[in-house]
Enzyme design. Structure first.
Site, PDB file in Angstrom:
ATOM      1  N   GLY A  61       0.849  -1.204   0.000  1.00  0.00           N
ATOM      2  CA  GLY A  61       0.000   0.000   0.000  1.00  0.00           C
ATOM      3  C   GLY A  61       0.876   1.243   0.000  1.00  0.00           C
ATOM      4  O   GLY A  61       0.519   2.273  -0.576  1.00  0.00           O
ATOM      5  N   ASP A  62       2.020   1.138   0.633  1.00  0.00           N
ATOM      6  CA  ASP A  62       2.985   2.244   0.627  1.00  0.00           C
ATOM      7  C   ASP A  62       3.727   2.295  -0.709  1.00  0.00           C
ATOM      8  O   ASP A  62       3.938   3.358  -1.281  1.00  0.00           O
ATOM      9  CB  ASP A  62       4.003   2.059   1.751  1.00  0.00           C
ATOM     10  N   ASN A  63       4.135   1.126  -1.187  1.00  0.00           N
ATOM     11  CA  ASN A  63       4.879   1.096  -2.454  1.00  0.00           C
ATOM     12  C   ASN A  63       4.049   1.672  -3.589  1.00  0.00           C
ATOM     13  O   ASN A  63       4.519   2.534  -4.340  1.00  0.00           O
ATOM     14  CB  ASN A  63       5.258  -0.337  -2.847  1.00  0.00           C
ATOM     15  N   GLY A 108       3.340   5.363  -3.123  1.00  0.00           N
ATOM     16  CA  GLY A 108       4.579   6.102  -3.411  1.00  0.00           C
ATOM     17  C   GLY A 108       4.839   6.151  -4.910  1.00  0.00           C
ATOM     18  O   GLY A 108       5.217   7.189  -5.463  1.00  0.00           O
TER      19      GLY A 108
END
Ligand SMILES: CC(C)(COP(=O)(O)OP(=O)(O)OC[C@H]1O[C@@H](n2cnc3c(N)ncnc32)[C@H](O)[C@@H]1OP(=O)(O)O)[C@@H](O)C(=O)NCCC(=O)NCCS
Length: 395
Positions: A167-169, A172
């Site tokens: 979810g961060d990757n 980002g």
């Protein structure tokens, strides 16, 4: 060698993983990334393991190629320094809770007054609008709320998080894409803009055909283990000595697989004649047919056979095995940096490979406030005023 984003200046107020993952790509490709950190404590990942010599290797892999400036944004002097930096910048990135930047007095409306052309790029858990917008989130919350956990894992395992914080990757990476789009738009029109990426939207957008299963197919999809929701066979299979994976997406590959298994009889079997039929008749029938063969061979024997037959095949490597793999080496996906505290460390290389203007890892991640003097001197602060700011805790 010239890099694609040389000349782009990013004021980086990001923290944890999602935002810093975005600015890592920008920095790898030559943008000047000035990371603003809270005096004395810095980004929360400075406390995240693993550590060596009391220094976070987590922070160190993610923040390579960036500069660190400590700045207390609660103080007027700290804000003034930020405004000076933003005046000459192209992009501001942040991933605080929605409202935190405004509360500090450095939100979009304030920064736009200082630099109307600024591209102001935010990641949040749920976005700037909607009933959940103000809530905090980490990756696991986004994986849960986006539907991703409900379709990951095996029925017996229960809802399962994807290993790394994707979810961060993804958010980002979306922020990186959005920034490049906004830079291109600004190039043509001179206009800056605000950019808003939500972790929940992001993961919802990558649920692939799970959404149309619901909206068009009329059912709520569940967990399918390692099988693919739309291609069959596309799964892990038992070999004599462990698991391997196969991906067979076309009728041509299906025929190759049948031949490789010595099962030409299956090629035109009406139960398996196309992808849809293979999907409908996969469990337990087709999977059993394939495993009846794969169980008689070792992983290495299957690799030789399947790769030799042109069938997409993989051994299931662990992190050590993939890190030492000749393919990883050939692609320069593990690079060495010399960190001033950790020492020589190997970290992920640059995955976006521009052939004429390649990105690279040139600098280790900064120590907290390593570039305070350099950056403030460029803004015109004297040695005395810098040490005064230090005494007051502004930097
Ligand atoms: C990551 C997260 C959950 C952390 O939540 P949090 O610590 O409660 O809240 P914030 O990160 O917004 O703010 C941290 C505090 O530090 C302060 N702060 C941060 N940098 C500062 C600086 N340079 N100077 C002064 N104060 C600073 C903020 O003002 C805020 O203070 P407050 O608690 O008094 O409001 C939250 O930021 C969030 O949901 N972010 C968006 C989604 C995301 O990216 N998650 C992380 C994925 S890895």
């Amino acid at each position: 060698m010239m890099k694609a984003l040389e000349g782009v200046r990013v004021i980086d107020l990001t923290q944890a993983y999602s935002g810093p993952f975005c600015t890592m790509h920008l920095a790898d490709h030559g943008a000047e990334v000035i990371k603003i950190e809270r005096p004395g404590m810095g980004d929360q990942t400075r406390d995240w393991g693993p550590t060596k010599n009391d220094c976070s290797a987590y922070y160190a892999f993610l923040n390579r190629n960036k500069k660190s400036l400590e700045l207390d944004l609660g103080s007027q002097e700290g804000k003034d320094i930020l405004f000076k930096l933003v005046k000459d910048a192209d992009v501001v990135c942040e991933n605080f809770k929605v409202g935190t930047m405004d509360k500090l007095g450095v939100g979009y409306e304030e920064l736009k007054k200082v630099n109307p052309k600024i591209i102001y790029a935010s990641i949040s858990g749920f976005g700037l609008t909607g009933p959940l917008s103000k809530l905090p989130a980490y990756d696991i919350v986004a994986q849960a709320m986006s539907g991703l956990m409900s379709i990951t894992g095996f029925e017996e395992s229960g809802p399962t998080k994807v290993g790394p914080s994707i979810g961060d990757n993804y958010s980002g990476a979306y922020l990186t894409i959005g920034i490049l789009m906004a830079l291109y738009h600004r190039e043509k029109t001179g206009e800056g803009q605000r950019l808003d990426v939500a972790m929940m939207d992001t993961l919802y957008s990558v649920l692939e055909n799970a959404i149309v299963k619901y909206t068009v197919g009329g059912f709520v999809p569940g967990q399918e283990g390692n099988a693919d929701p739309s291609i069959t066979p596309f799964d892990s299979f038992q070999a004599k000595d462990g698991l391997i994976v196969l991906g067979v997406g076309t009728n041509g590959l299906w025929a190759k697989l049948c031949k490789a298994m010595g099962r030409e009889d299956l090629i035109n079997n009406p139960l398996y004649e196309n992808n849809i039929k293979r999907g409908d008749n996969y469990l337990p029938g087709l999977k059993n047919e394939i495993e009846a063969f794969t169980k008689t061979k070792t992983k290495a024997e299957l690799e030789e056979l399947m790769v030799g037959s042109g069938i997409p095949f993989g051994q299931i490597l662990n992190v050590g095995e993939v890190s030492e793999h000749p393919q990883t080496k050939a692609r320069e996906m593990l690079v060495e940096v010399d960190h001033p505290v950790i020492g020589k460390m190997r970290i992920q290389g640059v995955p976006i490979k521009l052939h004429n203007t390649p990105g690279s890892v040139d600098m280790p991640a900064p120590l907290l406030g390593q570039h305070n003097e350099e950056i403030l001197a460029k803004l015109g602060y004297s040695k005395e005023s810098i040490s005064e700011l230090k005494d007051k805790g502004v930097i």
